[in-house]
Design a protein around this motif. Sequence first.
Motif, mmCIF file in Angstrom:
data_model
loop_
_atom_site.group_PDB
_atom_site.id
_atom_site.type_symbol
_atom_site.label_atom_id
_atom_site.label_comp_id
_atom_site.label_asym_id
_atom_site.label_seq_id
_atom_site.Cartn_x
_atom_site.Cartn_y
_atom_site.Cartn_z
ATOM 1 N N LEU A 103 -0.221 8.981 6.292
ATOM 2 C CA LEU A 103 0.288 7.659 6.640
ATOM 3 C C LEU A 103 -0.576 7.009 7.720
ATOM 4 C CD1 LEU A 103 2.498 5.485 6.353
ATOM 5 C CD2 LEU A 103 3.715 6.634 8.197
ATOM 6 N N GLU A 104 -0.902 7.780 8.752
ATOM 7 C CA GLU A 104 -1.733 7.232 9.821
ATOM 8 C C GLU A 104 -3.115 6.854 9.295
ATOM 9 O OE1 GLU A 104 -0.670 8.691 14.058
ATOM 10 O OE2 GLU A 104 -0.706 10.507 12.828
ATOM 11 N N ALA A 105 -3.636 7.636 8.362
ATOM 12 C CA ALA A 105 -4.935 7.315 7.752
ATOM 13 C C ALA A 105 -4.855 6.019 6.947
ATOM 14 C CB ALA A 105 -5.394 8.463 6.868
ATOM 15 N N THR A 106 -3.750 5.810 6.267
ATOM 16 C CA THR A 106 -3.564 4.579 5.490
ATOM 17 C C THR A 106 -3.506 3.367 6.402
ATOM 18 O OG1 THR A 106 -2.348 5.794 3.781
ATOM 19 C CG2 THR A 106 -2.054 3.409 3.824
ATOM 20 N N ILE A 107 -2.786 3.487 7.512
ATOM 21 C CA ILE A 107 -2.722 2.389 8.479
ATOM 22 C C ILE A 107 -4.112 2.081 9.025
ATOM 23 C CG2 ILE A 107 -1.833 1.662 10.732
ATOM 24 C CD1 ILE A 107 0.669 3.365 10.147
ATOM 25 N N ALA A 108 -4.851 3.120 9.387
ATOM 26 C CA ALA A 108 -6.202 2.938 9.934
ATOM 27 C C ALA A 108 -7.119 2.280 8.916
ATOM 28 C CB ALA A 108 -6.768 4.283 10.374
ATOM 29 N N GLU A 109 -7.028 2.693 7.661
ATOM 30 C CA GLU A 109 -7.872 2.118 6.602
ATOM 31 C C GLU A 109 -7.571 0.637 6.400
ATOM 32 O OE1 GLU A 109 -8.827 2.657 1.826
ATOM 33 O OE2 GLU A 109 -7.467 4.036 2.837
ATOM 34 N N ALA A 135 0.869 -1.178 0.000
ATOM 35 C CA ALA A 135 0.000 0.000 0.000
ATOM 36 C C ALA A 135 0.904 1.225 0.000
ATOM 37 C CB ALA A 135 -0.913 0.002 1.220
ATOM 38 N N TYR A 136 0.330 2.381 -0.354
ATOM 39 C CA TYR A 136 1.149 3.574 -0.554
ATOM 40 C C TYR A 136 0.559 4.773 0.181
ATOM 41 C CZ TYR A 136 2.298 0.436 -4.378
ATOM 42 O OH TYR A 136 2.615 -0.681 -5.109
ATOM 43 N N ALA A 137 1.470 5.665 0.588
ATOM 44 C CA ALA A 137 1.053 6.919 1.236
ATOM 45 C C ALA A 137 2.029 8.010 0.812
ATOM 46 C CB ALA A 137 1.062 6.767 2.757
ATOM 47 N N PRO A 138 1.598 9.274 0.837
ATOM 48 C CA PRO A 138 2.504 10.367 0.472
ATOM 49 C C PRO A 138 3.708 10.436 1.413
ATOM 50 C CG PRO A 138 0.228 11.122 0.503
ATOM 51 C CD PRO A 138 0.229 9.767 1.117
ATOM 52 N N PHE A 158 9.585 11.182 10.455
ATOM 53 C CA PHE A 158 10.233 9.902 10.722
ATOM 54 C C PHE A 158 10.216 9.556 12.205
ATOM 55 C CE2 PHE A 158 11.687 10.004 6.386
ATOM 56 C CZ PHE A 158 11.848 8.666 6.066
ATOM 57 N N GLN A 159 10.305 10.547 13.060
ATOM 58 C CA GLN A 159 10.272 10.244 14.485
ATOM 59 C C GLN A 159 8.898 9.738 14.916
ATOM 60 O OE1 GLN A 159 11.921 13.698 16.500
ATOM 61 N NE2 GLN A 159 14.013 13.062 16.020
ATOM 62 N N ARG A 160 7.847 10.301 14.318
ATOM 63 C CA ARG A 160 6.494 9.809 14.617
ATOM 64 C C ARG A 160 6.297 8.399 14.055
ATOM 65 N NH1 ARG A 160 2.953 8.229 17.742
ATOM 66 N NH2 ARG A 160 0.808 8.155 16.936
ATOM 67 N N ILE A 161 6.838 8.132 12.873
ATOM 68 C CA ILE A 161 6.739 6.789 12.299
ATOM 69 C C ILE A 161 7.428 5.778 13.211
ATOM 70 C CG2 ILE A 161 7.559 5.311 10.415
ATOM 71 C CD1 ILE A 161 7.059 7.655 8.524
ATOM 72 N N ARG A 162 8.597 6.153 13.746
ATOM 73 C CA ARG A 162 9.299 5.252 14.659
ATOM 74 C C ARG A 162 8.424 4.941 15.875
ATOM 75 N NH1 ARG A 162 12.432 1.191 14.569
ATOM 76 N NH2 ARG A 162 10.432 0.506 15.426
ATOM 77 N N GLU A 163 7.742 5.953 16.398
ATOM 78 C CA GLU A 163 6.851 5.748 17.540
ATOM 79 C C GLU A 163 5.709 4.801 17.178
ATOM 80 O OE1 GLU A 163 5.533 9.629 18.585
ATOM 81 O OE2 GLU A 163 7.431 10.228 19.514
ATOM 82 N N ILE A 164 5.099 5.016 16.010
ATOM 83 C CA ILE A 164 3.979 4.177 15.558
ATOM 84 C C ILE A 164 4.425 2.727 15.400
ATOM 85 C CG2 ILE A 164 2.444 3.706 13.595
ATOM 86 C CD1 ILE A 164 2.365 6.773 13.150
ATOM 87 N N CYS A 165 5.581 2.533 14.770
ATOM 88 C CA CYS A 165 6.083 1.181 14.546
ATOM 89 C C CYS A 165 6.350 0.471 15.867
ATOM 90 C CB CYS A 165 7.345 1.227 13.693
ATOM 91 S SG CYS A 165 7.050 1.638 11.956
ATOM 92 N N THR A 166 6.926 1.169 16.817
ATOM 93 C CA THR A 166 7.202 0.579 18.126
ATOM 94 C C THR A 166 5.905 0.235 18.851
ATOM 95 O OG1 THR A 166 9.276 1.818 18.285
ATOM 96 C CG2 THR A 166 8.355 0.938 20.336
ATOM 97 N N ALA A 188 4.991 -3.866 7.949
ATOM 98 C CA ALA A 188 6.209 -3.062 7.822
ATOM 99 C C ALA A 188 5.924 -1.766 7.085
ATOM 100 C CB ALA A 188 7.294 -3.843 7.087
ATOM 101 N N ILE A 189 6.733 -0.767 7.355
ATOM 102 C CA ILE A 189 6.737 0.490 6.606
ATOM 103 C C ILE A 189 8.130 0.634 6.020
ATOM 104 C CG2 ILE A 189 6.530 3.001 6.737
ATOM 105 C CD1 ILE A 189 4.615 2.587 9.120
ATOM 106 N N MET A 190 8.191 0.786 4.703
ATOM 107 C CA MET A 190 9.471 0.823 3.991
ATOM 108 C C MET A 190 9.629 2.174 3.308
ATOM 109 S SD MET A 190 10.773 -1.885 1.113
ATOM 110 C CE MET A 190 12.431 -1.852 0.443
ATOM 111 N N LEU A 191 10.663 2.912 3.697
ATOM 112 C CA LEU A 191 10.853 4.275 3.197
ATOM 113 C C LEU A 191 12.322 4.542 2.897
ATOM 114 C CD1 LEU A 191 8.722 6.054 5.940
ATOM 115 C CD2 LEU A 191 7.999 5.726 3.560
ATOM 116 N N GLU A 192 12.573 5.490 2.021
ATOM 117 C CA GLU A 192 13.918 6.023 1.830
ATOM 118 C C GLU A 192 14.140 7.157 2.835
ATOM 119 O OE1 GLU A 192 14.610 6.395 -2.784
ATOM 120 O OE2 GLU A 192 12.466 6.363 -2.298
ATOM 121 N N ALA A 193 15.326 7.191 3.430
ATOM 122 C CA ALA A 193 15.640 8.291 4.342
ATOM 123 C C ALA A 193 15.629 9.620 3.588
ATOM 124 C CB ALA A 193 17.007 8.066 4.996
ATOM 125 N N LEU A 194 16.024 9.571 2.349
ATOM 126 C CA LEU A 194 15.923 10.686 1.405
ATOM 127 C C LEU A 194 15.549 10.073 0.069
ATOM 128 C CD1 LEU A 194 18.403 13.596 0.682
ATOM 129 C CD2 LEU A 194 17.865 11.964 -1.122
#
Length: 423
Positions: A189-195, A179-182, A225-233, A205-211
């Motif tokens: 991203l949070e909306a995509t996870i909820a959906e 699945a994809y998110a901006p 990215f810090q919020r994503i880390r929190e969500i993943c944990t 998993a969430i797979m992203l480029e750092a840049l």
Amino acid sequence: MILKTLFKDSTTTDTTPFSPDEFNAHVMNTYGRFPLALERGEGCRLWDTDGREYLDFVAGIATCTLGHAHPALIDTVTRQIKTLHHVSNLYYVPPQGELAQWLTAHSCADKVFFCNSGAEANEGAIKLARKYAHDKLNIADPVIITAHSSFHGRTLATITATGQPKYQKGFSPLVPGFAYAPYNDITALEATIAELDSNERRVSAIMLEALQGEGGVRPGDLAYFQRIREICTEKGILLILDEVQVGMGRSGKLWGYENLGIEPDIFTSAKGLGGGIPIGAMLCKSFCDVFEPGNHASTFGGNPFACAVALCVCQTVEQQNLLENVQQRGEQLRSQLQSIATQYPNLIVDVRGWGLINGLELNAEAELTSIEIVKAAMEEGLLLVPAGPKVVRFVPPLIVSEAEVNQAVQMLKTALSKLLESK
């Protein structure tokens, strides 16, 4: 620039020039090649088959970490090819163990799997995330979220992970489970996870480029990215970072994630890791190391030759303090590119990047494209690479000097001036 000959046929004593038409008669048409045949290199310089010199700000697409013909690489390549170059992973490979030890000592990872390219490294990360989902999370149909405008490789799984339809066209059916998110949009991203959760499709998993490199040289946002880390944990989701282009010092830090103040669970490396010799690596923390013998493999991956070269690259980056050079030259380059942007406000809308991966973004309404600028710069003796139709990418070797950055900028100025005059 009209390329009439490429090189002489080295397989015979015939000295007849080998033409582009003859080249194309035998090589698959998978690249829109520039009319340039390069013959040799040294440092940040390349020479074509006609003897013309170029300043290389492509570095094999962010790959030639130490430039061309670096003495340390020459010594390592010569020594290792005389000793042992390949035996397969049926046996212990000492250079592989040494390289893995260096990588884990200099990153947040505990374990390493070696392969041959960035696409293979990302493929390995996808497989590991799926197996973790099945074995540890009891998820029957795991989903991996990636970002729009991302680029993760050319295998079927990695073009599916790539959030750009142009790379997927003509290759359906694609691999399910993505699945994809901006990018840089935490609300989306949070909306995509909820959906996905509401449809009983669990995110593993969430797979992203750092840049994002191919997506226009777009650095990751710190808060995102810090919020994503929190969500993943919180949710037990694996965080995978694709460091294929931005890793191995190109960002000014050894790894891109260090610019974001987080640690991934899995990350991938390739390109600059071998300094131009093919090697890829998928690195992970111990808790998600669920592969067992037979689950994943690579005949060539981690062979003595590639690992010896990669270890040489790693040690040279460390011993010669190249990260400091990357930071200084990156700041110098961005400052000078910003001056050009100020000079051409209707043409250039942004200058961005980390270290020695930088992008010059053109106005979407401007007549000029990134390809046109790359071609004009080539005429002046400067090699650049596009990152989409409206972004010009600057990724020189990490050894680039202050004088070479100044020279590259002057070449770009001349190219832009001539190009705009001709319009």
